[in-house]
Design a protein around this motif. Structure first.
Motif, PDB file in Angstrom:
ATOM      1  N   VAL A  82      23.647  23.255  71.591  1.00  0.00           N
ATOM      2  CA  VAL A  82      24.137  23.923  70.368  1.00  0.00           C
ATOM      3  C   VAL A  82      23.225  23.497  69.216  1.00  0.00           C
ATOM      4  CG1 VAL A  82      26.127  24.366  68.883  1.00  0.00           C
ATOM      5  CG2 VAL A  82      26.493  23.699  71.298  1.00  0.00           C
ATOM      6  N   PRO A  83      22.222  24.303  68.864  1.00  0.00           N
ATOM      7  CA  PRO A  83      21.248  23.900  67.832  1.00  0.00           C
ATOM      8  C   PRO A  83      21.880  23.481  66.506  1.00  0.00           C
ATOM      9  CG  PRO A  83      20.505  25.863  68.971  1.00  0.00           C
ATOM     10  CD  PRO A  83      21.901  25.616  69.453  1.00  0.00           C
ATOM     11  N   GLU A  84      22.963  24.130  66.106  1.00  0.00           N
ATOM     12  CA  GLU A  84      23.572  23.812  64.807  1.00  0.00           C
ATOM     13  C   GLU A  84      24.143  22.392  64.753  1.00  0.00           C
ATOM     14  OE1 GLU A  84      28.104  25.519  65.197  1.00  0.00           O
ATOM     15  OE2 GLU A  84      26.527  26.889  64.542  1.00  0.00           O
ATOM     16  N   LEU A  85      24.274  21.752  65.949  1.00  0.00           N
ATOM     17  CA  LEU A  85      24.737  20.365  65.953  1.00  0.00           C
ATOM     18  C   LEU A  85      23.695  19.409  65.380  1.00  0.00           C
ATOM     19  CD1 LEU A  85      26.615  20.156  69.380  1.00  0.00           C
ATOM     20  CD2 LEU A  85      27.591  20.078  67.091  1.00  0.00           C
ATOM     21  N   LEU A  86      22.529  19.930  65.073  1.00  0.00           N
ATOM     22  CA  LEU A  86      21.527  19.106  64.385  1.00  0.00           C
ATOM     23  C   LEU A  86      22.114  18.541  63.098  1.00  0.00           C
ATOM     24  CD1 LEU A  86      18.539  18.158  64.332  1.00  0.00           C
ATOM     25  CD2 LEU A  86      18.031  20.205  62.984  1.00  0.00           C
ATOM     26  N   ASN A  87      23.035  19.281  62.524  1.00  0.00           N
ATOM     27  CA  ASN A  87      23.674  18.816  61.286  1.00  0.00           C
ATOM     28  C   ASN A  87      24.513  17.569  61.508  1.00  0.00           C
ATOM     29  OD1 ASN A  87      24.176  19.101  58.499  1.00  0.00           O
ATOM     30  ND2 ASN A  87      26.139  20.119  58.889  1.00  0.00           N
ATOM     31  N   ASN A  88      24.922  17.299  62.754  1.00  0.00           N
ATOM     32  CA  ASN A  88      25.735  16.139  63.079  1.00  0.00           C
ATOM     33  C   ASN A  88      24.911  14.948  63.565  1.00  0.00           C
ATOM     34  OD1 ASN A  88      27.409  18.725  63.580  1.00  0.00           O
ATOM     35  ND2 ASN A  88      28.981  17.139  63.426  1.00  0.00           N
ATOM     36  N   VAL A  89      23.620  15.162  63.747  1.00  0.00           N
ATOM     37  CA  VAL A  89      22.754  14.094  64.251  1.00  0.00           C
ATOM     38  C   VAL A  89      22.458  13.110  63.127  1.00  0.00           C
ATOM     39  CG1 VAL A  89      20.458  13.562  65.176  1.00  0.00           C
ATOM     40  CG2 VAL A  89      21.721  15.573  66.003  1.00  0.00           C
ATOM     41  N   PRO A  90      22.673  11.819  63.346  1.00  0.00           N
ATOM     42  CA  PRO A  90      22.339  10.820  62.321  1.00  0.00           C
ATOM     43  C   PRO A  90      20.858  10.869  61.966  1.00  0.00           C
ATOM     44  CG  PRO A  90      23.679   9.846  64.062  1.00  0.00           C
ATOM     45  CD  PRO A  90      23.268  11.206  64.546  1.00  0.00           C
ATOM     46  N   GLU A  91      20.522  10.529  60.745  1.00  0.00           N
ATOM     47  CA  GLU A  91      19.143  10.632  60.258  1.00  0.00           C
ATOM     48  C   GLU A  91      18.175   9.826  61.123  1.00  0.00           C
ATOM     49  OE1 GLU A  91      17.529  12.436  57.974  1.00  0.00           O
ATOM     50  OE2 GLU A  91      19.400  13.543  57.727  1.00  0.00           O
ATOM     51  N   ASN A  92      18.609   8.657  61.607  1.00  0.00           N
ATOM     52  CA  ASN A  92      17.688   7.823  62.381  1.00  0.00           C
ATOM     53  C   ASN A  92      17.370   8.409  63.749  1.00  0.00           C
ATOM     54  OD1 ASN A  92      20.464   7.197  62.906  1.00  0.00           O
ATOM     55  ND2 ASN A  92      19.803   5.460  64.147  1.00  0.00           N
ATOM     56  N   PHE A  93      18.137   9.424  64.191  1.00  0.00           N
ATOM     57  CA  PHE A  93      17.871  10.076  65.474  1.00  0.00           C
ATOM     58  C   PHE A  93      17.272  11.467  65.304  1.00  0.00           C
ATOM     59  CE2 PHE A  93      21.321   7.204  67.228  1.00  0.00           C
ATOM     60  CZ  PHE A  93      20.440   6.410  67.948  1.00  0.00           C
ATOM     61  N   LYS A  94      17.056  11.895  64.064  1.00  0.00           N
ATOM     62  CA  LYS A  94      16.481  13.229  63.834  1.00  0.00           C
ATOM     63  C   LYS A  94      14.967  13.154  64.004  1.00  0.00           C
ATOM     64  CE  LYS A  94      19.882  15.644  60.982  1.00  0.00           C
ATOM     65  NZ  LYS A  94      20.225  16.161  59.645  1.00  0.00           N
ATOM     66  N   THR A  95      14.531  13.040  65.219  1.00  0.00           N
ATOM     67  CA  THR A  95      13.097  12.990  65.493  1.00  0.00           C
ATOM     68  C   THR A  95      12.502  14.383  65.313  1.00  0.00           C
ATOM     69  OG1 THR A  95      13.406  13.470  67.829  1.00  0.00           O
ATOM     70  CG2 THR A  95      13.465  11.147  67.162  1.00  0.00           C
ATOM     71  N   SER A  96      11.187  14.431  65.199  1.00  0.00           N
ATOM     72  CA  SER A  96      10.515  15.724  65.040  1.00  0.00           C
ATOM     73  C   SER A  96      10.776  16.622  66.243  1.00  0.00           C
ATOM     74  CB  SER A  96       9.004  15.513  64.867  1.00  0.00           C
ATOM     75  OG  SER A  96       8.749  14.827  63.653  1.00  0.00           O
ATOM     76  N   MET A  97      10.804  16.023  67.439  1.00  0.00           N
ATOM     77  CA  MET A  97      11.025  16.815  68.644  1.00  0.00           C
ATOM     78  C   MET A  97      12.405  17.451  68.639  1.00  0.00           C
ATOM     79  SD  MET A  97      10.984  15.663  72.657  1.00  0.00           S
ATOM     80  CE  MET A  97      12.678  15.082  72.587  1.00  0.00           C
ATOM     81  N   ILE A  98      13.435  16.663  68.295  1.00  0.00           N
ATOM     82  CA  ILE A  98      14.793  17.198  68.273  1.00  0.00           C
ATOM     83  C   ILE A  98      14.902  18.317  67.236  1.00  0.00           C
ATOM     84  CG2 ILE A  98      17.165  16.647  67.590  1.00  0.00           C
ATOM     85  CD1 ILE A  98      16.838  13.947  68.940  1.00  0.00           C
ATOM     86  N   CYS A  99      14.312  18.102  66.069  1.00  0.00           N
ATOM     87  CA  CYS A  99      14.386  19.099  64.997  1.00  0.00           C
ATOM     88  C   CYS A  99      13.670  20.385  65.386  1.00  0.00           C
ATOM     89  CB  CYS A  99      13.781  18.540  63.714  1.00  0.00           C
ATOM     90  SG  CYS A  99      14.723  17.188  62.968  1.00  0.00           S
ATOM     91  N   ILE A 100      12.443  20.253  65.923  1.00  0.00           N
ATOM     92  CA  ILE A 100      11.674  21.441  66.303  1.00  0.00           C
ATOM     93  C   ILE A 100      12.394  22.224  67.400  1.00  0.00           C
ATOM     94  CG2 ILE A 100       9.576  22.196  67.486  1.00  0.00           C
ATOM     95  CD1 ILE A 100       9.116  21.740  64.564  1.00  0.00           C
ATOM     96  N   ASN A 101      12.965  21.512  68.377  1.00  0.00           N
ATOM     97  CA  ASN A 101      13.701  22.201  69.445  1.00  0.00           C
ATOM     98  C   ASN A 101      14.878  22.991  68.878  1.00  0.00           C
ATOM     99  OD1 ASN A 101      12.009  21.291  71.449  1.00  0.00           O
ATOM    100  ND2 ASN A 101      13.279  19.510  71.984  1.00  0.00           N
TER     101      ASN A 101
END
Length: 890
Positions: A82-101
């Motif tokens: 679920v891409p919109e769950l990026l909003n729930n990912v803590p900042e320290n885990f928001k890697t470039s790979m996760i964000c780009i995916n």
């Protein structure tokens, strides 16, 4: 076992099981059946393994994973599902790979990435298809894209359709040769500053790119330009020259030596090049500067009597560099200067030789330096220039064309001096008309025997000499009753000065071609002319605050006493002087003169209010609802008054006001009564019959005097706290019982941290509050400051003062409320009792600050009562809630 069977059929039934009865086995069974049951799992049963299992089966379960149990693998699985769950990912885990995916699956998820992180996501490896998809979704996201040829091409394609897109391009793309060449071909570039930097050894071009225009949301007649600025640099003069298409006008090149460059091969018209270099190449023509020197005609009589401004003089700044109080609307800053004498400045600067371009550059520099002397310019400030800017009209044109780049021309007010009458060398009436047309074209206010009125703080009207003289006193008062800015301006002339007048001081062609006796006689006529206007305005507006802006001092055209309500500003004699007293206010202390090197602005403040009842006689007056609202608007009192019934009475005595309304308070009221008007609210009165109007009028003066005496002691304590807060770098604004601590930011305009000074015991309560319903109360000021980022600078200053000079800390008694909280530094507190008391004190403060009585307590007519409170320094007995009516019921 039955429970497990049920959970295997419907895992969401876990919700019905009390958390203290849950087991790990039950929770696992529920999650296996429905991973979303994770939201009901007891914290004692939960671990990362259970959470990971839930997320693997259903990414939506990630929403219910406690922050301390989140892992990088969970984040990847959740966003993959679920891409919109990026909003729930803590900042320290928001890697470039996760964000780009996430963005590849849903470009809108870029909005869940911090701005700082967005700049890191896209590079040379990012597919152009993805970039195009992102920009198509949100054009403003173009700014995060990489500096690549295909991105530049994309930008050009967008600009061909809508040029306003240019403002969203990345900074490096904005300054690329491809983009600038395209924009130049479309005529969108304005070269605002062209110069050579001797330290960098580079030619610089500051460029304004005009993207478009739109109407103001506040004024549909006002067009706002959309633009941005970039800077291009060149190491080679020829490339610099080519980029400018051979237009070097206003290019500042004095620090470049042009070694090996034959300037005869270039178009150097308007370029500012060192006259020595031009002379060495046979290109210097000194006739222009020689003409200036020859026609200078320095007034030696004045020059020998100058009181000079010291060369090291530092002009005062009205506000701090951090822009505190930049948007204060309660006061109007007036900056002023006179006798700049540009012609003398130019000759003093260059002495032997100078090109026309060097002189133009220097004059523009003086205009900028003058404005920069004040640091941050306060909102809505005026600039008053009292004549003798220049005796050469061409210099005047250069100076004011530059000045309006830095100051709103509608708030620049200018009068001529005798030197302005030298050039153009025509009859005075024609000279004045030339200046009128010039300033009108720039939007600058020019006054010569005119009266300027700014109605309702926005509409400016100029009354000419003829209009002033033919208008009746009543009409003139009506015209200006809603004006907070009134300026009477003109040269003034010097006919009453027996020593320095037109017989020995130049006043231009109209005077120069007369005999000395005839010139003086004409000077007297002109002085009498201005004095006639002045006398008429004085008779009509003697109680208003009028600024009299003249080149020549008042004594040279009028020998009567000064109006103590008015402000007099002049130049001319170079005798720097000011006086602020009960008798008169004179600002003549920023006359630059012939020889001073400094050029800067001084200032004074005026209240931004006006009084529509200023000319009403003392007494009881029946007024309309509209007049009551207009009066409060003029006094800068915010209020809303919607009552339609009732008769409003304005009681005026010795400039003190009391407003009463005779009405039926509500449908349940038995009849009509008198009520006190406290802004838009009504207050009960013990004497509330219509015939009691005379009682309130008779006692108004005594009541106001007692309130002023009473608040003097209380406000004195507040004032000490306020000054200490300002010393720490805070606001210190006083309203009611409250002193604001941190300075408000520009967007919100108010503070959250405060000190409440209790009028009952004088003790202080430091607190933080977003609204009036609740607050966090702190044990002392130091703790409050250390608890909030907005007070970080103040906290550091407090600690420094505490360490270096403990004696400088104010002695403050804090509220005893904290004693009940033992070791707590702060405590949540509810209730609005602080604000009830503060509202009453603020109502009393209207009496001292605005001359309006908005709260009436019969006890304040008793001298014994007032003296007892003054001696005890407590004013608890005037804090009576019965005096207030709940505003909800109005």
């Amino acid at each position: 076992m039955d429970i497990i069977k049920e959970l295997k059929r419907d895992g969401m039934l876990l919700k019905k099981i009390p958390k203290k009865e849950q087991t790990i086995e039950l929770c696992k069974a529920a999650i296996r059946q429905n991973p979303l049951a994770l939201q009901f799992v007891s914290r004692k049963c939960l671990d990362s393994k259970m959470c990971l299992a839930a997320v693997k089966k259903n990414g939506q379960a990630f929403r219910y994973v406690p922050g301390q149990l989140v892992t990088k693998r969970m984040c990847e699985l959740a966003v993959e599902a679920v891409p919109e769950l990026l909003n729930n990912v803590p900042e320290n885990f928001k890697t470039s790979m996760i964000c780009i995916n996430a963005i590849k699956k849903d470009v809108n998820t870029l909005s869940f990435v911090s701005q700082e992180k967005r700049y890191e996501l896209f590079d040379d490896n990012t597919e152009i298809d993805l970039i195009e998809k992102i920009v198509a979704h949100n054009l403003k996201w173009l700014v995060y894209m990489p500096n690549r040829p295909d991105v530049k091409a994309l930008c050009i394609n967008y600009m061909e359709e809508d040029f306003s897109i240019a403002q969203y391009m990345p900074e490096q793309v904005k300054i690329s040769e491809d983009i600038l060449s395209y924009q130049k071909s479309k005529g969108k570039l304005q070269f605002t500053h062209k110069y050579y930097d001797s330290e960098e050894k580079k030619f610089n071009v500051k460029i304004k790119v005009v993207c478009g225009h739109h109407k103001s949301i506040f004024d549909d007649k006002k067009i706002i330009e959309e633009s941005y600025c970039v800077q291009e640099k060149f190491e080679d003069f020829d490339k610099f020259y080519a980029f400018l298409d051979g237009n070097l006008f206003d290019a500042e090149l004095r620090s470049f030596d042009f070694r090996g460059i034959d300037l005869r091969n270039y178009n150097i018209e308007g370029a500012i090049i060192n006259s020595e270099i031009l002379q060495s190449q046979g290109l210097y023509d000194g006739t222009y500067f020689a003409t200036i020197k020859k026609t200078l005609g320095t007034d030696e009589i004045m020059g020998n009597n100058e009181i000079m401004i010291p060369d090291e003089f530092c002009y005062p700044k009205p506000i701090d560099d951090d822009e505190h109080e930049r948007f204060d609307i309660n006061h109007i800053p007036f900056f002023y200067i006179s006798d700049i004498h540009l012609t003398h400045r130019v000759c003093n600067k260059f002495e032997d030789k100078a090109t026309k371009e060097e002189i133009r550059s220097y004059i523009k520099f003086l205009a900028r330096s003058m404005v920069r002397s004040i640091g941050t310019r306060p909102f809505n400030s005026y600039l008053l220039i009292a004549g003798d800017t220049s005796s050469i009209f061409e210099f005047t044109v250069i100076f004011y064309n530059e000045l309006i780049q830095w100051w709103n021309p509608n708030q620049i007010v200018v009068v001529s001096g005798n030197h302005e009458l030298w050039d153009p060398y025509v009859e005075m009436e024609d000279n004045v008309e030339i200046y009128r047309k010039f300033f009108a074209k720039l939007g600058i206010v020019f006054l010569q025997n005119d009266l300027m009125c700014v109605e309702d703080r926005k509409k400016c009207e100029i009354l000419s000499e003829a209009e002033i003289l033919k208008t009746s006193k009543e009409e003139l008062r009506n015209k200006v009753q809603c004006s907070s800015v009134i300026i009477l301006g003109g040269i003034g002339f010097s006919g009453l000065n027996k020593k320095f007048n037109a017989s020995n001081i130049r006043y231009g062609k109209s005077f120069d071609e007369l005999s000395r006796e005839a010139a003086w006689k004409k000077d007297i006529q002109e002085a009498n002319c201005f004095n006639t206007i002045y006398t008429k305005v004085l008779e009509c507006l003697g109680k208003n605050r009028v600024i009299v802006l003249t080149h020549v001092k008042k004594g040279d055209w009028n020998t009567e006493i000064h109006n103590p309500h008015w402000i007099y500003l002049n130049g001319h004699n170079h005798q720097n002087f000011y006086e602020i007293s009960d008798r008169r206010t004179i600002y003549a202390d920023n006359q630059i003169g012939y020889r001073a090197k400094n050029i800067g602005l001084k200032y004074f403040y005026c209240d931004n209010d006006y009084d529509i009842f200023a000319y009403y006689q003392d007494g009881v007056h029946e007024i309309t609802k509209e007049q009551y609202i207009d009066f409060n608007r003029g006094k800068l009192v915010s209020m809303s008054f919607k009552r339609e019934d009732g008769t409003i009475y304005m009681l005026k005595r010795d400039s003190m006001y009391l407003f009463l309304i005779y009405c039926q308070y509500s449908k349940r009221s038995r009849g009509k009564s008198l009520y006190l008007m406290n802004g838009g609210k009504l207050g009960r009165l013990r004497r509330n019959r219509l015939e009691d109007l005379s009682y309130y009028y008779d006692n108004l003066e005594k009541y106001a005097e007692n309130v002023n005496q009473l608040l003097y002691r209380y406000v004195g304590g507040q004032q000490k706290l306020s000054e200490f807060i300002k010393h720490l770098g805070g606001s210190g604004k006083i309203h009611g019982c409250i002193v604001d601590v941190e300075r408000p930011n520009e967007l919100e305009g108010f503070s959250y941290c405060h000190l409440f000074v209790n009028p009952i015991d004088g003790k202080v309560t430091p607190y933080f509050a977003y609204d009036v319903k609740s607050r966090i109360v702190y044990k002392d000021l130091k703790t409050l400051l250390q608890a909030h980022d907005s007070c970080k600078l103040m906290a550091n200053n407090y600690l420094r003062i505490e360490k270096e000079a403990a004696n400088n800390l104010p002695i403050v008694q804090y509220s005893g409320q904290m004693e009940e909280w033992e070791n707590e530094d702060a405590m949540y507190d509810e209730g609005s009792y602080l604000y009830k008391i503060s509202r009453i004190i603020k109502s009393l403060q209207y009496c001292t600050e605005k001359n309006i009585v908005r709260l009436w307590n019969e006890e304040l007519l008793n001298y014994d009562f007032v003296n007892r409170i003054k001696q005890s320094n407590q004013i608890d007995e005037i804090v009576d809630d019965r005096l207030m009516i709940d505003e909800k019921s109005v």
